[in-house]
Write an enzyme that holds these catalytic residues in place. Structure first.
Site, PDB file in Angstrom:
ATOM      1  N   THR A 119       0.847  -1.193   0.000  1.00  0.00           N
ATOM      2  CA  THR A 119       0.000   0.000   0.000  1.00  0.00           C
ATOM      3  C   THR A 119       0.884   1.244   0.000  1.00  0.00           C
ATOM      4  OG1 THR A 119      -1.836  -1.076   1.143  1.00  0.00           O
ATOM      5  CG2 THR A 119      -1.750   1.317   1.249  1.00  0.00           C
TER       6      THR A 119
ATOM      7  N   PHE B 115       1.272   5.135   0.784  1.00  0.00           N
ATOM      8  CA  PHE B 115       0.753   6.190   1.644  1.00  0.00           C
ATOM      9  C   PHE B 115       1.417   7.512   1.270  1.00  0.00           C
ATOM     10  CE2 PHE B 115       0.080   2.336   3.991  1.00  0.00           C
ATOM     11  CZ  PHE B 115      -1.084   2.534   4.718  1.00  0.00           C
TER      12      PHE B 115
END
Length: 392
Positions: free
Chosen positions: A278, A280
């Site tokens: 992921t 960020f």
């Protein structure tokens, strides 16, 4: 046709191409010189570089004259006009606010960085990302992504997920980025390794977690025959299971979150993709433009003309810049356009530095030409790394 004949005829055609090119180049350079003189005239009267009506008239005339090759000829002329406009923007030095921003913005984050805000609770992947970016300073948590942006508006730094390698973009966050148009001042890729955790004994019948985590673990959930329920955050799901101990309910979360809330880990690595990551980003109300920053984010709308997105993307190709992300989001409250589609804002990432004169010129030119344009930041992105343990 034998090889000798093929080579002979190929050489003849290539010679003709070279002869045509030798005529095209002086004409192209002469056209650029005309553009420079036009730019000086426009500077005297304060006229904009882009004249959409004239460009449409030129392209339509070219299409008609080129016959069956009309679209190809129009694409060629669009490229020429795009290059000419870029030269004109450079001569006029438009985009003064962006030039001033590049000159005056801080080159590094303040130390200490101050308050950092994430969505979720301690042990969330956002928490891990915040520690990667800012260390173990003051980190606060709020239930919703929108509340992160509200706190950034009050001076905090926010850390939010924008995309996952398996589940795709986090649409709610992109909507907020486009609404608030804060600056992105950092990014990090966090390796996501989900586990199944529970508080009590007995077989599980249902799992709870953030919708993206449930999507990332869909194959495992289906194979186990679990029901599922969306929760605000992976770590918040773990916290809920630990506090309420619902019968037959487990949480999909990180190992760190399971340990943080005293859950028993039943199985690790339950995500569909083992290299699940992921991305960020850190958002700030104030710009930070490090000298070694290597990624730029922009957002903008587009005029409702054929090929408008292609024309913008072509500008990056001409500048030798590599696009890494493009996301489109409908404008809130927008209605159908005459062409039968919604109005969109575009979010775009590309590699580069605003401190490069050529890149700054491109950004200033796009700022002058495109509706709803915003420069969102120039920052460095940390390499992917496994989730960090609380005791490290």
């Amino acid at each position: 046709m034998d090889e000798r004949e093929y080579q002979q005829r190929l050489g003849e055609e290539r010679a003709r191409i070279d002869a045509i090119d030798s005529q095209l180049l002086p004409l192209f350079l002469e056209r650029l010189q005309c553009g420079e003189r036009v730019a000086r005239l426009k500077r005297e009267v304060g006229a904009p570089v882009l004249n959409p009506q004239r460009e449409r008239e030129i392209l339509e005339r070219v299409r008609q004259r080129a016959g069956a090759q009309g679209n190809s000829a129009a694409a060629f002329y669009q490229a020429v006009m795009s290059i000419t406009r870029a030269c004109e923007h450079g001569l006029l030095e438009q985009g003064s606010p962006l030039r001033e921003l590049e000159r005056t913005a801080s080159r590094e984050l303040p130390k200490p960085v101050g308050r950092v805000v994430c969505q979720g609770v301690r042990g969330a992947y956002s928490h891990q990302a915040a520690r990667c970016l800012f260390g173990d300073g003051e980190i606060d948590f709020v239930p919703e992504f929108s509340q992160v942006f509200q706190q950034v508006d009050k001076g905090a730094l926010g850390v939010v997920p924008v995309e996952n390698s398996a589940a795709g973009s986090v649409s709610a966050v992109y909507d907020l980025i486009l609404r608030y148009r804060f600056f992105i001042v950092g990014a990090v890729d966090v390796k996501v390794e989900h586990c199944l955790a529970a508080a009590g004994e007995g077989p599980l019948t249902k799992v709870i977690s953030h919708p993206q985590a449930l999507s990332q673990c869909s194959e495992y959930i289906a194979a186990q025959g679990f029901g599922e329920e969306a929760f605000s955050n992976t770590a918040a799901a773990a916290q809920f299971v630990a506090q309420h101990r619902p019968a037959g309910v487990g949480a999909i979360c990180s190992r760190e979150a399971a340990e943080q809330y005293g859950l028993t880990i039943l199985e690790q690595g339950v995500q569909n993709e083992k290299n699940n990551t992921t991305r960020f980003v850190a958002v700030s109300k104030k710009p930070i433009l490090p000298e070694d920053a290597n990624k730029i984010s922009l957002c903008f709308a587009l005029p409702h003309t054929t090929g408008s997105l292609h024309n913008v993307l072509q500008r990056f190709a001409l500048g030798g810049l590599s696009l890494t992300k493009i996301e489109s989001r409908p404008l809130p409250g927008s209605s159908f356009t005459p062409e039968g589609s919604f109005e969109y804002d575009f979010y775009l990432d590309f590699t580069g530095s605003i401190h490069s004169p050529e890149t700054l010129e491109l950004i200033c030119a796009l700022n002058a030409e495109l509706p709803r344009f915003s420069f969102l930041g120039n920052y460095s992105e940390l390499a992917a790394r496994p989730a960090e343990r609380e005791d490290t």
